[in-house]
Design an enzyme around this catalytic site. Sequence first.
Site, PDB file in Angstrom:
ATOM      1  N   HIS A 281     -18.110  35.945  86.536  1.00 17.69           N
ATOM      2  CA  HIS A 281     -19.504  35.517  86.688  1.00 17.69           C
ATOM      3  C   HIS A 281     -20.136  35.189  85.336  1.00 17.69           C
ATOM      4  O   HIS A 281     -20.352  34.041  85.017  1.00 17.69           O
ATOM      5  CB  HIS A 281     -20.350  36.541  87.451  1.00 17.69           C
ATOM      6  CG  HIS A 281     -19.865  36.852  88.811  1.00 17.69           C
ATOM      7  ND1 HIS A 281     -19.673  35.871  89.769  1.00 17.69           N
ATOM      8  CD2 HIS A 281     -19.519  38.025  89.391  1.00 17.69           C
ATOM      9  CE1 HIS A 281     -19.222  36.434  90.878  1.00 17.69           C
ATOM     10  NE2 HIS A 281     -19.118  37.730  90.681  1.00 17.69           N
ATOM     11  N   ASP A 332     -14.407  34.471  95.241  1.00 13.35           N
ATOM     12  CA  ASP A 332     -15.149  35.726  95.277  1.00 13.35           C
ATOM     13  C   ASP A 332     -15.415  36.213  96.693  1.00 13.35           C
ATOM     14  O   ASP A 332     -14.543  36.786  97.340  1.00 13.35           O
ATOM     15  CB  ASP A 332     -16.444  35.554  94.484  1.00 13.35           C
ATOM     16  CG  ASP A 332     -17.170  36.873  94.230  1.00 13.35           C
ATOM     17  OD1 ASP A 332     -16.649  37.920  94.628  1.00 13.35           O
ATOM     18  OD2 ASP A 332     -18.257  36.851  93.641  1.00 13.35           O
TER      19      ASP A 332
END
Length: 455
Positions: A281, A332
């Site tokens: 991220h 994810d």
Amino acid sequence: MPVTATRWLAEYAWLPEHAEPTPDVLIETDGGRITAVTPLLGAHGPDAGVDVYADAVPLPGLTVPGLANAHSHAFHRALRGRTHGGRGDFWTWRDQMYGVADRLDPDTYLALARAAYAEMALAGVTCVGEFHYLHHRPDGGAYDDPNEMSAALVEAAAHAGIRLTLLDTCYLTSTVDGQALASPQRRFGDGDASRWAQRAGAFQPTDAHVRVGAAVHSVRAVPADQLSTVAEWAGERQAPLHVHLSEQPAENDECRAVHGRSPTALLAEHGVLGPNTTAVHTTHPTSADLTLLADSRTGVCLCPTTERDLADGIGPARLMAEAGIRLSLGSDSHAVIDLFEEARAVELDERLRTRRRGHFTPADLVTAASSAGHAALGWADAGRIAVGARADLVTVRLDSARTAGVPPVGAFFAATAADVEQVVVDGRLVVAEGRHLSVDVPAELSAAIEAVTPR
């Protein structure tokens, strides 16, 4: 599906260091490796007389290297389409995620992961990095085999026909200031980092399709004085080490309040950053954070479809690239499993952030989706159509409703996972004519998700 010597004739192939696809490429494989790559320059066409390449299997469309999904939570696939009503943020979504986590056992996790990994294969993914923290029973007690859930993931990837890097995740506390895990987080924890290392070290699968790495869940979940234990465990094994980093502004604020520094600075202080580390991220870094990442040669895995689904924000991808930080991609939470969408979102989100176009070339996006992701997962010999590389070949249609009339160089801005026609992993055919050869993906997804979600 045995490994066999094969000759493939790609209508177009994306070769390393090329700005755009090369037409008419003969790709030869043996023993799961690419042994020759020969651009034919039209030599096989109808004007060439006798076609000496008649025994080669044609690959109409664009053939790209196998794609790497560098960040996965397989069980999140059960949340798709169920968490979008009303308002909320990452933290309210997390409560729904915990509800699914609480219902999983080794059998249901095997079924769900097998179906999710097979969906990845259909999307051209040949290797996945599983950020795995569902270690124990829902009450926190160990299974008879403390790594039974890990073994389920290894088996799931084998059934789906893709490689797996199991990133065994250390998860010990619920907040940056060290509050204890509460149900259903209790099943994530091992007590302390030493006991995590003992359990993780006992899992030593010998399957050729799997490698084991480590992960620090986040600075929320691993106390500062135990970060080095995880980093040293990975360093001793030269294994990949991944970590969620600065996904939320709240994480940054809490870390500064408790430790007086950013999460990136805290990780650097305790030896977590480095060339084998990937920060996942990194949506809200400071300029000083980017310098720490670049100087330590730490990579970043962007997950744009999840970051937008959870309203996390848009990370500074262009600034990262300019600093020399290698970028990889992950799906994810699996709001979407589509590495083409993840790749173009890196460029398109940057356009939204800066209100300018043209930040990443198509070749940059191919690299992020393939070789950079494989390297982040410890498979540096994959993700390139080159001699000696693993024989991972993903062929994308150029005649679908989405890609018709699109030049091959534009495929990453036009194609979706639905356009993947054929997938070869380590020389084995896994997907043909858009269908998985051993898993009924829609049926198995439906059954696996029904088993772990409220009726």
